[in-house]
Design a protein around this motif. Sequence first.
Motif, PDB file in Angstrom:
ATOM      1  N   SER A 162       5.185  -2.087   1.453  1.00  0.00           N
ATOM      2  CA  SER A 162       6.289  -2.002   0.502  1.00  0.00           C
ATOM      3  C   SER A 162       5.771  -1.976  -0.935  1.00  0.00           C
ATOM      4  O   SER A 162       6.298  -1.247  -1.785  1.00  0.00           O
ATOM      5  N   ALA A 163       4.720  -2.771  -1.205  1.00  0.00           N
ATOM      6  CA  ALA A 163       4.124  -2.786  -2.552  1.00  0.00           C
ATOM      7  C   ALA A 163       3.548  -1.417  -2.889  1.00  0.00           C
ATOM      8  O   ALA A 163       3.738  -0.905  -4.003  1.00  0.00           O
ATOM      9  N   LEU A 164       2.870  -0.787  -1.925  1.00  0.00           N
ATOM     10  CA  LEU A 164       2.303   0.539  -2.167  1.00  0.00           C
ATOM     11  C   LEU A 164       3.407   1.557  -2.451  1.00  0.00           C
ATOM     12  O   LEU A 164       3.285   2.390  -3.357  1.00  0.00           O
ATOM     13  N   LYS A 165       4.506   1.462  -1.693  1.00  0.00           N
ATOM     14  CA  LYS A 165       5.622   2.389  -1.929  1.00  0.00           C
ATOM     15  C   LYS A 165       6.185   2.223  -3.341  1.00  0.00           C
ATOM     16  O   LYS A 165       6.576   3.208  -3.982  1.00  0.00           O
ATOM     17  N   GLN A 166       6.210   0.983  -3.839  1.00  0.00           N
ATOM     18  CA  GLN A 166       6.670   0.752  -5.216  1.00  0.00           C
ATOM     19  C   GLN A 166       5.703   1.365  -6.225  1.00  0.00           C
ATOM     20  O   GLN A 166       6.120   1.952  -7.224  1.00  0.00           O
ATOM     21  N   PHE A 167       4.404   1.222  -5.961  1.00  0.00           N
ATOM     22  CA  PHE A 167       3.404   1.783  -6.869  1.00  0.00           C
ATOM     23  C   PHE A 167       3.535   3.306  -6.943  1.00  0.00           C
ATOM     24  O   PHE A 167       3.209   3.922  -7.956  1.00  0.00           O
ATOM     25  N   ILE A 168       4.009   3.901  -5.848  1.00  0.00           N
ATOM     26  CA  ILE A 168       4.173   5.361  -5.815  1.00  0.00           C
ATOM     27  C   ILE A 168       5.524   5.777  -6.365  1.00  0.00           C
ATOM     28  O   ILE A 168       5.622   6.622  -7.257  1.00  0.00           O
ATOM     29  N   GLY A 169       6.598   5.171  -5.849  1.00  0.00           N
ATOM     30  CA  GLY A 169       7.937   5.656  -6.140  1.00  0.00           C
ATOM     31  C   GLY A 169       8.623   5.028  -7.331  1.00  0.00           C
ATOM     32  O   GLY A 169       9.533   5.628  -7.917  1.00  0.00           O
ATOM     33  N   ASP A 170       8.231   3.798  -7.690  1.00  0.00           N
ATOM     34  CA  ASP A 170       8.906   3.080  -8.777  1.00  0.00           C
ATOM     35  C   ASP A 170       8.014   2.926  -9.997  1.00  0.00           C
ATOM     36  O   ASP A 170       8.166   1.979 -10.774  1.00  0.00           O
ATOM     37  N   THR A 171       7.064   3.834 -10.176  1.00  0.00           N
ATOM     38  CA  THR A 171       6.137   3.782 -11.307  1.00  0.00           C
ATOM     39  C   THR A 171       6.174   5.116 -12.045  1.00  0.00           C
ATOM     40  O   THR A 171       6.199   6.177 -11.422  1.00  0.00           O
ATOM     41  N   ASP A 172       6.182   5.038 -13.358  1.00  0.00           N
ATOM     42  CA  ASP A 172       6.256   6.245 -14.189  1.00  0.00           C
ATOM     43  C   ASP A 172       4.852   6.797 -14.428  1.00  0.00           C
ATOM     44  O   ASP A 172       4.193   6.449 -15.404  1.00  0.00           O
ATOM     45  N   TRP A 173       4.400   7.673 -13.545  1.00  0.00           N
ATOM     46  CA  TRP A 173       3.045   8.227 -13.655  1.00  0.00           C
ATOM     47  C   TRP A 173       2.975   9.419 -14.605  1.00  0.00           C
ATOM     48  O   TRP A 173       1.897   9.771 -15.072  1.00  0.00           O
ATOM     49  N   GLY A 174       4.101  10.058 -14.858  1.00  0.00           N
ATOM     50  CA  GLY A 174       4.085  11.202 -15.768  1.00  0.00           C
ATOM     51  C   GLY A 174       3.272  12.365 -15.215  1.00  0.00           C
ATOM     52  O   GLY A 174       3.232  12.605 -14.006  1.00  0.00           O
ATOM     53  N   GLU A 175       2.607  13.085 -16.126  1.00  0.00           N
ATOM     54  CA  GLU A 175       1.811  14.260 -15.738  1.00  0.00           C
ATOM     55  C   GLU A 175       0.369  13.844 -15.482  1.00  0.00           C
ATOM     56  O   GLU A 175      -0.296  13.286 -16.366  1.00  0.00           O
ATOM     57  N   LEU A 176      -0.119  14.075 -14.276  1.00  0.00           N
ATOM     58  CA  LEU A 176      -1.515  13.771 -13.928  1.00  0.00           C
ATOM     59  C   LEU A 176      -2.125  14.949 -13.170  1.00  0.00           C
ATOM     60  O   LEU A 176      -1.460  15.592 -12.364  1.00  0.00           O
ATOM     61  N   ASP A 177      -3.414  15.200 -13.433  1.00  0.00           N
ATOM     62  CA  ASP A 177      -4.144  16.191 -12.633  1.00  0.00           C
ATOM     63  C   ASP A 177      -4.623  15.572 -11.323  1.00  0.00           C
ATOM     64  O   ASP A 177      -4.599  16.215 -10.273  1.00  0.00           O
ATOM     65  N   TYR A 178      -5.076  14.311 -11.401  1.00  0.00           N
ATOM     66  CA  TYR A 178      -5.612  13.621 -10.221  1.00  0.00           C
ATOM     67  C   TYR A 178      -5.107  12.181 -10.202  1.00  0.00           C
ATOM     68  O   TYR A 178      -5.275  11.449 -11.182  1.00  0.00           O
TER      69      TYR A 178
END
Length: 364
Positions: free
Chosen positions: A195-211
């Motif tokens: 669940s923590a990993l899903k939050q890091f992916i779905g509930d985090t503002d990563w913006g524009e990233l190449d990698y």
Amino acid sequence: MAFKESDVLKALSTVDDPDLKKDLVTLNMIKNVEVFSDTIKFTVVLTTPACPLKELIKNNCIEAIHKHLDKSLAVEINMTSNVTSTRNEGPLLPGVKNIIAISSGKGGVGKSTVTANLAIALKNAGAKVGIIDADIYGPSIPTMFNCEGEQPEVKQVNGKNIIVPLEQYGVKLISIGFLAPADSAVVWRGPMASSALKQFIGDTDWGELDYLLIDLPPGTSDIHLTLVQTVPVTGAVVVTTPQKVAIADARKGLAMFKQPQINVPVLGIIENMAYFTPEELPDNKYYIFGQDGGLNLSEKHNVPFLGQIPLVQSIRESGDSGLPVAMKDDVSAKAFNDLAEAMARQVAIRNANMEKTKKVEMNA
């Protein structure tokens, strides 16, 4: 003789990208062609800023213009890049071009050290990079980036709490280490960690990233399955040390990604602590953990070998001090720069030659 843009493109159609095995014009890598009486100007758009073949491609373009048009022409080339992607713009991580899983069969092989330095090397090359520290039970990234004790901000977006990743040395970071007290153990069952990993992916503002590099825990666990079921993973990198016991575990990691129901492309193997070189004897190599275990594994399983990282005291010291060695200008930094180029190269080859990544659908 007056030349036209079509003449320039015809000449450049004889220049191939060495990795993608097609010519630059077909690959749509030639832009902004300008023709003057004594000068030809154009832009070459590479598939990654960390392209190790940049100078070769540039020189081949100059030679092609001189050979097919006129030797007396001046050639001005702007070398730029646009990182390729096979990801669809879905609801999760829409601005992230490539998601790279960094894994290891066993603990203690330096996977987090490799992840941290790969990120810095890619950023130094001009790429936009982020790291998810998915090793929920043993997060190392806060220490390696000298941001222990810091906490990410939270902002409201459409009534929902969204995490803003920390940024250190130009790399965006998220880790359970930012959210849990440093001295406390994370005692969670698998579903909580997932669940923590899903939050890091779905509930985090990563913006524009190449990698976006995912620093996975050792082994093959719930976290690995959660990752491949949550987002399409561009490819995986397996980190190992040369000795037999590490290779045996790395083999299991490879097998997991190659399973038909998972089917994540393996971008390559990295052999860490490949040999020991004393600082005062830089030409000496001592194979403390055995020799070429990672190289032999890559050949046996027909996956790319991305490179070797030596066992050097400064790499450990840099990780402990929170200043990754890739930020320096020495032999160790060069090793990680070469590694980043090799990985970026494999990402570009994978994106050009393989189908789009799909999320893994598995029954519980």
